[in-house]
Design an enzyme around this catalytic site. Sequence first.
Site, PDB file in Angstrom:
ATOM      1  N   PHE A   1      59.983  20.604   4.320  1.00 52.26           N
ATOM      2  CA  PHE A   1      61.149  19.776   4.634  1.00 52.26           C
ATOM      3  C   PHE A   1      61.902  19.377   3.376  1.00 52.26           C
ATOM      4  CE2 PHE A   1      58.566  18.886   8.415  1.00 52.26           C
ATOM      5  CZ  PHE A   1      59.514  18.834   9.428  1.00 52.26           C
ATOM      6  N   ASP A   2      63.216  19.403   3.454  1.00 52.68           N
ATOM      7  CA  ASP A   2      64.064  18.712   2.509  1.00 52.68           C
ATOM      8  C   ASP A   2      63.994  17.212   2.844  1.00 52.68           C
ATOM      9  OD1 ASP A   2      66.274  18.345   0.596  1.00 52.68           O
ATOM     10  OD2 ASP A   2      67.472  17.974   2.394  1.00 52.68           O
TER      11      ASP A   2
END
Length: 215
Positions: free
Chosen positions: A8-9
């Site tokens: 995930f960003d």
Amino acid sequence: MAIKNILFDVDGTLLDTNELIIQSFQHTYKKHLNKQVGKEQIIKSFGEILKFTIDREFGDDSYEAIKTYRTFQLGNFEKLITIHEGVKEGVAELHRLGYKLGVVTSRLNNSAIMGLKHFGLMDYFDSIIGADDTEIHKPDPTPAFMALAELGGKLEETILVGDTQFDVLCGKNAGITSVVVGWSALPRDMILKYEPDYIVESMEELISLVQKLKY
């Protein structure tokens, strides 16, 4: 082969840092260039490593400008940061289902960790790769490779979830499936130019997607 790892960003993906970033830049532009800058212009640089943006915009004054930006952001962090709807519940459910979760962000490590801890997300992630960990940043695949090395995961069993073209290109350059979240602040047509593999409109949709994906 099923998906086992999800990267995930942070900014604009897990956490809604949009207003924090916009106001930090506006404060910095005003102080150093005496310039009023609209949020639309600032949003265009979302996902880019901060130093690159500051160097380009502030030139010889970039050292002081980045200090101004970070001082403002630290002082307003908890006031302006929020979490996207359903994110905490979705991350908890993915963790419960046995997926290995990692973070790949262009934010400084301490700042990213502060945000994750603030919303009770920290314990769900087995790898956090931030701007301090490498001098080579998204869209280069290096941060994704570093996270996967820590997770012990394979490229073909991984997706990368983000909100900007830097995330999409990082996934593509790494040979990882790219997923864009529908709550990105960037215009949809701008992101679609980079041909993400999937777009999801909610964490429920992301969970459904990873459970169905097989290669």
